[in-house]
Structure formats: structure tokens, C-alpha cells
Design a protein around this motif. Structure first.
Motif, PDB file in Angstrom:
ATOM      1  N   MET A   1       4.167 -28.076  12.002  1.00  0.00           N
ATOM      2  CA  MET A   1       5.240 -27.334  12.670  1.00  0.00           C
ATOM      3  C   MET A   1       4.678 -26.649  13.921  1.00  0.00           C
ATOM      4  N   ASN A   2       5.375 -26.818  15.048  1.00  0.00           N
ATOM      5  CA  ASN A   2       4.919 -26.150  16.262  1.00  0.00           C
ATOM      6  C   ASN A   2       5.438 -24.705  16.261  1.00  0.00           C
ATOM      7  N   THR A   3       4.615 -23.823  15.727  1.00  0.00           N
ATOM      8  CA  THR A   3       5.085 -22.439  15.522  1.00  0.00           C
ATOM      9  C   THR A   3       4.934 -21.572  16.766  1.00  0.00           C
ATOM     10  N   LYS A   4       4.042 -21.992  17.658  1.00  0.00           N
ATOM     11  CA  LYS A   4       3.721 -21.139  18.811  1.00  0.00           C
ATOM     12  C   LYS A   4       4.971 -20.779  19.614  1.00  0.00           C
ATOM     13  N   GLU A   5       5.733 -21.828  19.965  1.00  0.00           N
ATOM     14  CA  GLU A   5       6.939 -21.602  20.772  1.00  0.00           C
ATOM     15  C   GLU A   5       7.994 -20.816  19.992  1.00  0.00           C
ATOM     16  N   LEU A   6       8.116 -21.175  18.693  1.00  0.00           N
ATOM     17  CA  LEU A   6       9.125 -20.503  17.866  1.00  0.00           C
ATOM     18  C   LEU A   6       8.801 -19.023  17.654  1.00  0.00           C
ATOM     19  N   LEU A   7       7.504 -18.739  17.655  1.00  0.00           N
ATOM     20  CA  LEU A   7       7.090 -17.346  17.423  1.00  0.00           C
ATOM     21  C   LEU A   7       7.368 -16.437  18.618  1.00  0.00           C
ATOM     22  N   LYS A   8       7.390 -17.061  19.799  1.00  0.00           N
ATOM     23  CA  LYS A   8       7.598 -16.273  21.022  1.00  0.00           C
ATOM     24  C   LYS A   8       8.881 -15.453  20.912  1.00  0.00           C
ATOM     25  N   GLY A   9       8.785 -14.208  21.192  1.00  0.00           N
ATOM     26  CA  GLY A   9       9.963 -13.351  21.142  1.00  0.00           C
ATOM     27  C   GLY A   9      10.190 -12.735  19.771  1.00  0.00           C
ATOM     28  N   ASN A  10       9.420 -13.191  18.793  1.00  0.00           N
ATOM     29  CA  ASN A  10       9.606 -12.650  17.436  1.00  0.00           C
ATOM     30  C   ASN A  10       8.369 -11.932  16.916  1.00  0.00           C
ATOM     31  N   THR A  11       7.357 -11.878  17.750  1.00  0.00           N
ATOM     32  CA  THR A  11       6.090 -11.284  17.297  1.00  0.00           C
ATOM     33  C   THR A  11       6.264  -9.813  16.914  1.00  0.00           C
ATOM     34  N   GLU A  12       7.057  -9.108  17.682  1.00  0.00           N
ATOM     35  CA  GLU A  12       7.248  -7.681  17.389  1.00  0.00           C
ATOM     36  C   GLU A  12       7.915  -7.506  16.031  1.00  0.00           C
ATOM     37  N   MET A  13       8.915  -8.358  15.768  1.00  0.00           N
ATOM     38  CA  MET A  13       9.633  -8.256  14.498  1.00  0.00           C
ATOM     39  C   MET A  13       8.674  -8.504  13.326  1.00  0.00           C
ATOM     40  N   ILE A  14       7.764  -9.470  13.516  1.00  0.00           N
ATOM     41  CA  ILE A  14       6.817  -9.786  12.431  1.00  0.00           C
ATOM     42  C   ILE A  14       5.882  -8.593  12.182  1.00  0.00           C
ATOM     43  N   ILE A  15       5.459  -7.958  13.285  1.00  0.00           N
ATOM     44  CA  ILE A  15       4.585  -6.781  13.115  1.00  0.00           C
ATOM     45  C   ILE A  15       5.348  -5.665  12.385  1.00  0.00           C
ATOM     46  N   PHE A  16       6.578  -5.453  12.791  1.00  0.00           N
ATOM     47  CA  PHE A  16       7.381  -4.427  12.114  1.00  0.00           C
ATOM     48  C   PHE A  16       7.484  -4.754  10.615  1.00  0.00           C
ATOM     49  N   ALA A  17       7.751  -6.037  10.341  1.00  0.00           N
ATOM     50  CA  ALA A  17       7.914  -6.455   8.942  1.00  0.00           C
ATOM     51  C   ALA A  17       6.646  -6.178   8.136  1.00  0.00           C
ATOM     52  N   SER A  18       5.499  -6.382   8.784  1.00  0.00           N
ATOM     53  CA  SER A  18       4.237  -6.169   8.066  1.00  0.00           C
ATOM     54  C   SER A  18       4.023  -4.689   7.738  1.00  0.00           C
ATOM     55  N   LEU A  19       4.685  -3.824   8.492  1.00  0.00           N
ATOM     56  CA  LEU A  19       4.467  -2.386   8.276  1.00  0.00           C
ATOM     57  C   LEU A  19       5.564  -1.734   7.429  1.00  0.00           C
ATOM     58  N   VAL A  20       6.547  -2.553   7.038  1.00  0.00           N
ATOM     59  CA  VAL A  20       7.669  -1.972   6.278  1.00  0.00           C
ATOM     60  C   VAL A  20       7.195  -1.385   4.939  1.00  0.00           C
ATOM     61  N   ASP A  21       6.266  -2.097   4.271  1.00  0.00           N
ATOM     62  CA  ASP A  21       5.839  -1.594   2.951  1.00  0.00           C
ATOM     63  C   ASP A  21       4.660  -0.618   3.026  1.00  0.00           C
ATOM     64  N   GLY A  22       4.383  -0.091   4.184  1.00  0.00           N
ATOM     65  CA  GLY A  22       3.343   0.952   4.280  1.00  0.00           C
ATOM     66  C   GLY A  22       2.387   0.742   5.443  1.00  0.00           C
ATOM     67  N   PRO A  23       1.598   1.770   5.767  1.00  0.00           N
ATOM     68  CA  PRO A  23       0.672   1.679   6.900  1.00  0.00           C
ATOM     69  C   PRO A  23      -0.423   0.636   6.673  1.00  0.00           C
TER      70      PRO A  23
END
Lengths: 106, 244
Positions: A1-23
Motif C-alpha cells: 500500500m502506498n501510504t506516504k501520499e495517503l498519510l499527507k494531511g493526516n499526520t497531525e490527526m495520527i499524533i493526536f490519536a496517539s496521545l488520546v490515551d495519555g502522555p
């Protein structure tokens, strides 16, 4: 899967998601993304850290230095109130978008 | 060379921020190396791999530099034509101000060095020469500050203004030169024009006035472009922008 292009514009959301369950500190965030995406997404640390700093400047996440059990200083990040709101807005938009795309291609 | 050493060299942020970034990246590299060692890799290989995983050091540093520049967003990337217009206006105002400075400065310099307003070209050169040293120093040190990415807008303005003030002696020299080539060589050497004729020369002789304005304006533009060109341009959807 070519994820690089699909990830563009969503990186911030992924970071937020990683921090939802704690620091978390930077290394843990990269590991979380890798594990949760079953090794499909890998954030290069060289891309992740400047982005974390940017989000910190925008006050969407906050950072603090803590000393670990091993005596190392670690910078941990956590979602701020406005970061939480931004995450939920992103998530809502993304769900809607994914639903539409799925509808289009199915 | 190690990743951290290269990163330090490429970062253009405040010393405190640089240390903070380095600490954080070092911590990441340590953890990654440790994890790779647990997978059975030897320490050298593990360290190499974790550094490779970081990506290109220049890109990483550029991303940090971009994030930590304190310039307002508007100034991070200015459209070339707007920048040119802004600095044309600014340079014109500066050159006009320097004309006023010149008359005051030259007389002041004369009083300080020879005790009276300079009467001839040699006295002018001596008085301007002596007083120009600290001004040139100010100009040179401020020119360096213009390029700092950590400049705030106020610091950028102050640095640019300092360069402008710092080159006043040069403007004075240009003005003196204009007097000399303006058919007033004899008068210049006779040392009469500053006292008797300077108002005539600059406000009656439009050619001389225009030449001074154009020369000094071009000089300011040249200085600014020199500072900006070494920082670079970028091409985007809106055309060519100047990277600050």
C-alpha cells in the motif's frame, strides 16, 4: 500500500490519536503508530519531532520534561484542551470523508 | 560525523532551543539503539541503523528551523513583488533620511575632530574617516543579524535600521563625491561648499540631488538583496517567494 501520499494531511490527526490515551514521549509515539497500524505506517523520527514542536507551538499539545526510573530526562507530550477539540473535529471529518470514498468506490 | 553533530551544525535556533532539540533526539536515538540491540544487533550497527532511521539531517534541521523561527508567518515567506515594493519604499525613505543625517553628521564630525565645521575635502575625509569606524562596525554586526532565523520582527527592523545608520559615513562620502564631480571641484578643495553652498548644490541642483537619491537607494536595495539572496528563494503555487 502506498501510504506516504495517503498519510499527507493526516499526520497531525495520527499524533493526536496517539496521545488520546495519555502522555507519551517521541519514541513511544513512533512505537504506538507502528503497533496500532500493524507496521503499515512508520513515522520517521526526523519528521515526527519537528511536527511535535510545531503542534506544541500552536498549543495543541503541551510538553514537559520528566525523569524516568532509569534517571533519563524525557520530554513527554500530551493533548491540550484545544488539541482534543481539534482531534475530534479531524476525526469527524475523516469518518465522513472515508464513508463517502467508500461509497464512491464500492 | 554523527547525526547529532551534523544536526547541531545545521540548526539555526536559539542556543537553549538547540540544546533542547539535541537532548530529545539523543534520547530517541538511545532508545532506538537499545531496542535494536535487544533484537540481537551489535551496538555499532544498532547505532548506525537508528541514525539512518532519523532521515536526512538537513531536512530534519530545516523542519526544526522553520518551526522555531519567531518571525511572523507573513514574513516567513514574502511574495517577491511585495517585498521588492516594500523595500523600494523603505530604501527611498532611508535615503532621504540619510540626506538629513548627512548635513548634521558632517558638521558634528568636523566639530569633534577639528573643532569647527570641515572647510576642505581633506578635513572632511579625516573627520568622517575617524567617526566612521564605530558606524561601520555597527553596520557589519547588524548585517549578520538580519539573516538570523530567530529574529523577531522588531529585531529584524532594528538590525536593518542599524545597517542603514551604520552606512551613514558611506553616504556622506557619496555626497562629498557628488559635490566634487558636480563641477565644484575647485570649491570643494577650497572648502567653501559645506558652509556656503551645500544648500544650493542639493536643493537647486536637481541632477545632483537625484543622483544622490538614486545611488543611496540602490545601495540599500543591494544590501537587502545580498542578505536575502544568501537565504534563498522558493518556488510555490503563487510564484517565486523569498525565504526569510
Amino acid at each position: 500500500m502506498n501510504t506516504k501520499e495517503l498519510l499527507k494531511g493526516n499526520t497531525e490527526m495520527i499524533i493526536f490519536a496517539s496521545l488520546v490515551d495519555g502522555p507519551k514521549h517521541g519514541y513511544l509515539i513512533t512505537q504506538w503508530i507502528r503497533t496500532q497500524s500493524e507496521d503499515s505506517f512508520a513515522f520517521s523520527p526526523g519528521m515526527l519531532y519537528p511536527l511535535l514542536h510545531k503542534l506544541e507551538q500552536e498549543e495543541l499539545i503541551s510538553a514537559s520534561w520528566i525523569t524516568s526510573k532509569e534517571g533519563r530526562d524525557k520530554k513527554v507530550y500530551q493533548l491540550t484542551k484545544s488539541g482534543g477539540k481539534a482531534y475530534h473535529a479531524y476525526k469527524k471529518d475523516w469518518m465522513l470523508f472515508a464513508e463517502k470514498i467508500q461509497h464512491l468506490i464500492s | 560525523m554523527s547525526f547529532i553533530k551534523d544536526l547541531r551544525e545545521s540548526l539555526h535556533v536559539s542556543p537553549d532551543k538547540e540544546q533542547e532539540i539535541v537532548n530529545e533526539i539523543e534520547q530517541h536515538l538511545e532508545e532506538e539503539t537499545h531496542a535494536l540491540q535487544l533484537q540481537g544487533k551489535n551496538s555499532v550497527l544498532a547505532k548506525q541503523e537508528s541514525e539512518q532511521d532519523m532521515g536526512d539531517v538537513t531536512d530534519v534541521a530545516r523542519a526544526f528551523n522553520k518551526t522555531h523561527t519567531t518571525l511572523p508567518k507573513l514574513l516567513k515567506s514574502i511574495h517577491a513583488k511585495h517585498a521588492l515594493f516594500f523595500f523600494l519604499v523603505y530604501a527611498f525613505i532611508c535615503s532621504q533620511t540619510s540626506l538629513l543625517f548627512f548635513f548634521t553628521f558632517n558638521t558634528f564630525a568636523g566639530f569633534l575632530t577639528v573643532g569647527y565645521p570641515p572647510y576642505n575635502l581633506v578635513e572632511q575625509i579625516i573627520s568622517l574617516g575617524i567617526l566612521s569606524v564605530p558606524f561601520f562596525y555597527l553596520a557589519c554586526s547588524s548585517a549578520k543579524k538580519i539573516r538570523l532565523r530567530t529574529n523577531s520582527l522588531t529585531e529584524l527592523r532594528t538590525a536593518y535600521l542599524s545597517v542603514v545608520i551604520g552606512i551613514i559615513p558611506l553616504n556622506a562620502a557619496i555626497l562629498t563625491f557628488c559635490n566634487v564631480i558636480d563641477g565644484n571641484v575647485r570649491d570643494a578643495f577650497a572648502g567653501r561648499f559645506f558652509v556656503e553652498y551645500h544648500m544650493d548644490i542639493f536643493f537647486r541642483n536637481i541632477d545632483a540631488l537625484l543622483m544622490v537619491i538614486i545611488t543611496t537607494s540602490l545601495f540599500y536595495i543591494f544590501l537587502f538583496l545580498l542578505a536575502v539572496l544568501t537565504t534563498g528563494f522558493s518556488k510555490n503555487n503563487e510564484g517565486i517567494s523569498i525565504k526569510m
